[in-house]
Design an enzyme around this catalytic site. Structure first.
Site, short mmCIF file in Angstrom:
data_model
loop_
_atom_site.label_atom_id
_atom_site.label_comp_id
_atom_site.label_asym_id
_atom_site.label_seq_id
_atom_site.Cartn_x
_atom_site.Cartn_y
_atom_site.Cartn_z
N VAL A 1 3.98 1.45 2.57
CA VAL A 1 3.70 0.35 3.11
C VAL A 1 4.31 -1.11 2.51
CG1 VAL A 1 3.07 -0.77 4.64
CG2 VAL A 1 1.92 1.69 4.27
N ASP B 1 -6.12 11.16 10.76
CA ASP B 1 -6.21 10.99 9.89
C ASP B 1 -7.34 9.46 9.68
OD1 ASP B 1 -6.40 10.75 6.63
OD2 ASP B 1 -4.65 9.75 6.81
N LYS C 1 6.26 0.59 7.17
CA LYS C 1 6.07 1.63 6.18
C LYS C 1 7.44 2.82 6.17
CE LYS C 1 2.35 4.38 6.74
NZ LYS C 1 1.06 4.78 6.42
N GLY D 1 0.46 6.14 0.59
CA GLY D 1 -0.70 6.26 1.35
C GLY D 1 -0.16 7.68 1.17
N GLY D 2 -0.81 8.31 2.67
CA GLY D 2 -0.22 10.27 2.27
C GLY D 2 1.39 10.31 2.88
N PHE D 3 1.53 9.16 3.65
CA PHE D 3 2.55 9.61 4.59
C PHE D 3 4.06 8.32 4.40
CE2 PHE D 3 -0.28 10.74 8.43
CZ PHE D 3 0.14 11.73 8.06
N GLY D 4 3.74 7.88 3.00
CA GLY D 4 4.87 6.45 2.60
C GLY D 4 4.40 5.09 1.83
N GLY E 1 0.86 -1.02 0.01
CA GLY E 1 -0.19 -0.34 -0.42
C GLY E 1 0.74 1.08 0.31
#
Ligand code: NAG
Ligand code: NAG
Ligand code: NAG
Ligand code: NAG
Ligand code: NAG
Ligand code: NAG
Ligand code: NAG
Length: 629
Positions: free
Chosen positions: A371, A485, A386, A366-369, A364
């Protein structure tokens, strides 16, 4: 827009008050009515039909196999069985059909006169929500149906054009039909497209003396053509045999695999006389739904604009930091303060675990990086790693960052994804979490191709679990942790179908140490509370807002923001205000759910996503509510 949702007590009062108009009973037999828009029309609505706040009657949504009915509440005396007199009548209405894909909408709209307002077994598509293969064409139906059809194919043995108007008795086989058009003067017939989305006038008139039924249409701006499009006499239709003493009048529409919005904007009717004219300047206009630019949602545009501005700023900052780093270089070994952190992982272990952060191990982003899935070489445990590009350059910033992770690593709750530890490598920060194999709530709700459907029981249990995880973060741990979030893709589901909240507190790490006036709005569009978008200040209450949106998402099976201007919270509120809250329930549930629980979840969802933070409950109140049920 202000919302009338305060507290359950006030709600009850509102419900009682809104019953009042029904109690004021009226007058003798009806002979006419006129609706310039359907504000306060008190129509009997069924299926998908709703009256929009603008006064537009919307019969179907643009979803597949949708059916909507709308009938005048009182029947009219159309027949007198003593002297066998049929009443003359005349009706005028303005409608619009807006296809999802131009030229490929479906299926159509009908003006209906029937002894009843319910049509058991009525199917979508060609049956327009009125009949099915068994009930079609039965003389016992006693129905007159004027169809405004946009699809061909009902009659295989008749080469029918899709775009047509038909006079039907007791079923969908028209006794008389013509392609949609109108006469100018006497002869010339102009083609019209029923599903153009444009407003269309329609008149249906019956004269009991001559036993002739006329149907006429024209574009909205063209006044009534003198010559009707269809004119059926006694040899074609025998309304004496069709009408019963009391007949209801109204509209029905349906979609199918192809679909359209079906709207009626104004309507008048009169017995034994011509239909009153409508005040055309007062008619509401069909909303700009359907992927049009969402021009009537300036709030959202502003939000998107400001978020993109923020993204640009973030990128700028990032480039700036990287540049500074490049200049300073060096310092890639361990700092001494890093050595005594119990949750620190070795970079080489994580590198091995994820096969060198291989693309195939990515589960995956997402906004933060991104995974990655991995198996730790030390204990053969499965983990999720992550990878975040850290924006902290100073040792001080990094030290705070790690202290924060160290403290989050001590959070323990059965509804949180356990943060096992961290590792710093160059300007990357790696966070190690328990691996939860089943996927996110979001993917279970929306992305399953194999027909798997989360049951109501599972959904209810998941929402309770999330509430309890969030309560732990807000109130039960040694310090308040704001998630920042909350969204369905941040909720992972384990093998026992229990939810685990992920990514908690990360946002705070992320903008830690920033100037207060450059604080960013962190979050995901659709879940951002109004006050958060304005002030950038996240709070427990803005988490509750996002939780409320998730409640609605889980109950309706719909995304928080759809194509065009669709906003889930407003949409559910619209139905709620019409007293038809349960109509929003996810159809994939096949009506299998506990009504009280569903009502609770929807109501709680609306309350929690209230635009005013002080009107939202706390997570503790939410949990007390759902435990009581
Ligand atoms: C119907 O109500 C809406 C919203 O309250 C208003 O804007 C509109 O003018 C009303 N229409 C009529 C015909 O009164
Ligand atoms: C109504 O019925 C009466 C008695 O049968 C008849 O004389 C009269 O012409 C009828 N009126 C109409 C409009 O059909
Ligand atoms: C309409 O006219 C017919 C025939 O003239 C009559 O029988 C009937 O009662 C009238 N209906 C109403 C509601 O006035
Ligand atoms: C049509 O509807 C009726 C009434 O609900 C039902 O009994 C009948 O089985 C339906 N027929 C078909 C073909 O679906
Ligand atoms: C449909 O209606 C037409 C004309 O009214 C008639 O000739 C035809 O037999 C009907 N078809 C069916 C299947 O009832
Ligand atoms: C129907 O149309 C014809 C003209 O084609 C006209 O003579 C007749 O009066 C109309 N009847 C009604 C009820 O409007
Ligand atoms: C139609 O509505 C407008 C606006 O409400 C009003 O000014 C006008 O007088 C109305 N016209 C008629 C004929 O009632």
């Amino acid at each position: 827009m202000e919302r009338a949702l305060v507290l359950p007590g006030a709600l009850l009062l509102l419900c009682l008050l809104s019953l009042f108009p029904l109690l004021t009973v009226s007058e003798g037999p009806n002979t006419d009515f006129i609706f310039n828009g359907f504000n306060n029309s008190n129509l009997d609505l069924d299926g998908a039909s709703i009256i929009k706040p603008s006064g537009v009657l919307k019969l179907t949504k643009q979803s597949k196999f949708d059916i909507g009915h709308a009938f005048y509440r009182e029947p009219f005396q159309m027949f007198n069985s003593v002297n066998r007199n049929v009443s003359s009548f005349s009706t005028y209405f303005v409608f619009a059909i807006k296809p999802q894909v131009p030229g490929q909408g479906g299926y159509g709209l009908a003006f209906v006169m029937a002894p009843n307002t319910k049509f058991p077994g009525g199917q979508a598509e060609h049956y327009l929500g009125l009949f099915n293969a068994t009930t079609d064409k039965k003389p016992s139906n006693h129905m007159l149906v004027i169809e405004f059809d946009t699809r061909s194919g009902y009659n295989d043995d008749r080469d029918e054009e899709g775009n047509h108007v038909g006079i039907n008795i007791n079923g969908m086989n028209s006794t008389m039909t013509m392609p949609a058009s109108y006469y100018e003067d006497d002869a010339i017939s102009n083609d019209m497209k029923l599903e153009s989305g444009d407003l269309i006038n329609a008149w249906v008139e019956y004269d009991a003396k001559s036993k002739r039924l006329n149907v006429t249409i024209s574009p909205f701006e063209v006044k009534k053509p003198r010559k009707p499009l269809l004119s059926a006499d006694y040899s074609r239709i025998d309304l004496d045999a069709v009408f019963q003493d009391n007949m209801y009048i109204g509209f029905s529409a349906s979609t199918g695999s192809t679909r359209s919005f079906h709207y009626v904007l104004g309507w008048s009717f009169r017995l034994n006389g011509s239909a009153p004219s409508l005040n055309l300047s007062q008619l509401p206009r069909p909303p700009k739904e359907n992927g049009d630019p969402p021009s009537y949602r300036p709030r959202i545009i502003a939000l998107i604009a400001s978020l993109s501005a923020i993204t640009v700023c973030l990128l700028g900052l990032l480039i700036f930091y990287i540049a500074i780093r490049k200049i300073r270089m060096g310092r890639q070994g361990l700092e001494d303060w890093e050595l005594d952190c119990p949750h620190r992982f070795q970079y080489k272990d994580l590198h091995t675990a994820t096969k060198g952060f291989k693309e195939s191990e990515k589960i995956g982003s997402g906004g933060f990086g991104s995974v990655y899935r991995g198996v730790l070489p030390t204990n053969r445990c499965e983990v999720a790693v992550k990878k975040i590009i850290a924006r902290k350059d100073s040792i001080q910033g990094m030290r705070e960052f790690v202290a924060e992770v160290e403290s989050l690593g001590r959070l323990r709750h059965k509804n949180l994804v356990n943060l096992q530890g961290w590792c710093k490598h160059k300007n990357e920060l790696l966070l190690v979490y328990d691996y939860i194999p089943y996927g996110s709530l979001h993917s279970l709700l929306f992305n399953r191709q194999d027909g798997f459907v989360l049951s109501w029981n599972q959904r209810f249990n998941i929402m309770k679990g999330i509430a309890s995880g969030l309560l732990y973060l807000h109130e039960e741990w040694e310090q308040v942790v704001i998630h920042r979030d909350m969204k369905s893709s941040n909720v992972l589901i384990d093998e026992d179908m229990n939810p685990r909240l992920g990514d908690f507190g990360l946002a705070r790490l992320y903008d830690h140490g920033q100037d207060s006036h450059t604080t960013n709005v962190v979050g995901t569009i659709g879940y951002i509370a109004p006050e958060l978008a304005r002030t950038g200040k996240a709070s427990a209450s803005s988490d509750v807002f996002a939780y409320g949106v998730m409640l609605l998402e889980v109950a309706t099976g719909r995304h928080p923001i759809g194509s065009g201007p669709f906003i889930l919270v407003d949409w559910v509120m619209e139905y709620h205000e019409l007293g038809r809250t349960l109509d929003v329930v996810d159809q994939k549930l096949n009506s299998v759910y506990i009504v009280e629980e569903m009502q609770l979840v929807l109501l709680l969802g609306l309350l929690s996503s209230h635009p005013k933070p002080e009107s939202r409950p706390t997570m503790r109140q939410v949990l007390v509510d759902s435990a009581g049920n």
